[in-house]
Enzyme design. Sequence first.
Site, mmCIF file in Angstrom:
data_model
loop_
_atom_site.group_PDB
_atom_site.id
_atom_site.type_symbol
_atom_site.label_atom_id
_atom_site.label_comp_id
_atom_site.label_asym_id
_atom_site.label_seq_id
_atom_site.Cartn_x
_atom_site.Cartn_y
_atom_site.Cartn_z
ATOM 1 C CE LYS A 111 -3.866 -2.471 1.944
ATOM 2 N NZ LYS A 111 -4.598 -2.948 3.116
ATOM 3 C CD GLN A 127 -3.579 -4.570 6.219
ATOM 4 O OE1 GLN A 127 -3.425 -3.583 5.505
ATOM 5 N NE2 GLN A 127 -4.181 -5.659 5.788
ATOM 6 C CG ASP A 176 -10.117 -0.676 3.900
ATOM 7 O OD1 ASP A 176 -9.606 -0.886 2.790
ATOM 8 O OD2 ASP A 176 -9.550 -0.903 4.979
#
Length: 282
Positions: free
Chosen positions: A52, A96, A119
């Site tokens: 990422k 995460q 997300d």
Amino acid sequence: MYKIIDGKKLASELRLNLKNRIGEYIKERGEIGLAVILVGEDPASAVYVRNKIKACEEVGIKSSVYYLPEQTAQKDVEELVTSLADNNKIHGILVQLPLPSHINAKKVLELIPVGKDVDGFSAENIGKLCLNEECSVACTPYGVIKMLESEKIDVKGKRAVILGRSEIVGKPMSMLLLNADATVTVCHSKTRGLKEICREADILIAAVGKAKFVTADMVKQDAVVIDVGINRDENGKMCGDVDFENVKDKCSYITPVPGGVGPMTITMLMYNTYNAAIRSGN
Ligand code: NAP
């Protein structure tokens, strides 16, 4: 003859396009910031986070990574998320997953404001997706839609079958396809007559997490087959949920693993962060 949808190539084209758009944004409004929080030392999570950060560098997004030790208390993770939520230089916040078991992930994720939920996991973003309103869409299904669009595969009126009903893939995928006027069936571990249902699919999307689960006898002639799965085969080699070698000749389009949906997921995270910055007004 089947065509492979090359996710790696498409992802790199999209990132180049995004890099130019971000360059323009920075000139007018300043940097775009993505905060990534990693708690603990899970090696797979560490790799995802590294990828990422690399993608951020590639498109020109400023990433800030917070590495917290495994034993970090719930309160400390919550305080960090709250401070990032109040920071107007941060346009996206990503925690995460999975978090260590002593941390209540739901409570942490609920602290991310909807506008910074890049997300697309929050109840509000999922609700907006159901209402077909503008929102952050979960990155993997968003990437699948981009792959279909890139090949001008019209899903309108088509029979789409999704294998898997997870919050991050199957469910949002079903909403995106429904919003695009497909007729959608979602299958799961309790589904009866799975093979027959799959054989009706014009578009078959596999997100089960089982190596080579989709076999040739489950696929309709000329179907579009999208493989979301990331698994290891009996030799430890990465493979998808689809038995690619035996299925490919029945397909009009098929995605490979690796090099299919995977590279699209992080690319769509970059798009979500850019769009969050655009919408933020900062
Ligand atoms: P998940 O949360 O484990 O969900 C798996 C789904 O498959 C569940 O809905 C489960 O049904 C269903 N399932 C399991 N066995 C089944 C069976 N025999 N028949 C029919 N359905 C069955 O997985 P996920 O997070 O959605 O991920 C799925 C796969 O995609 C994994 O391989 C994952 O690594 C991969 N993935 C890839 C990306 C990417 O970027 N390419 C991103 C995310 C995930 P129940 O609900 O009934 O249990």
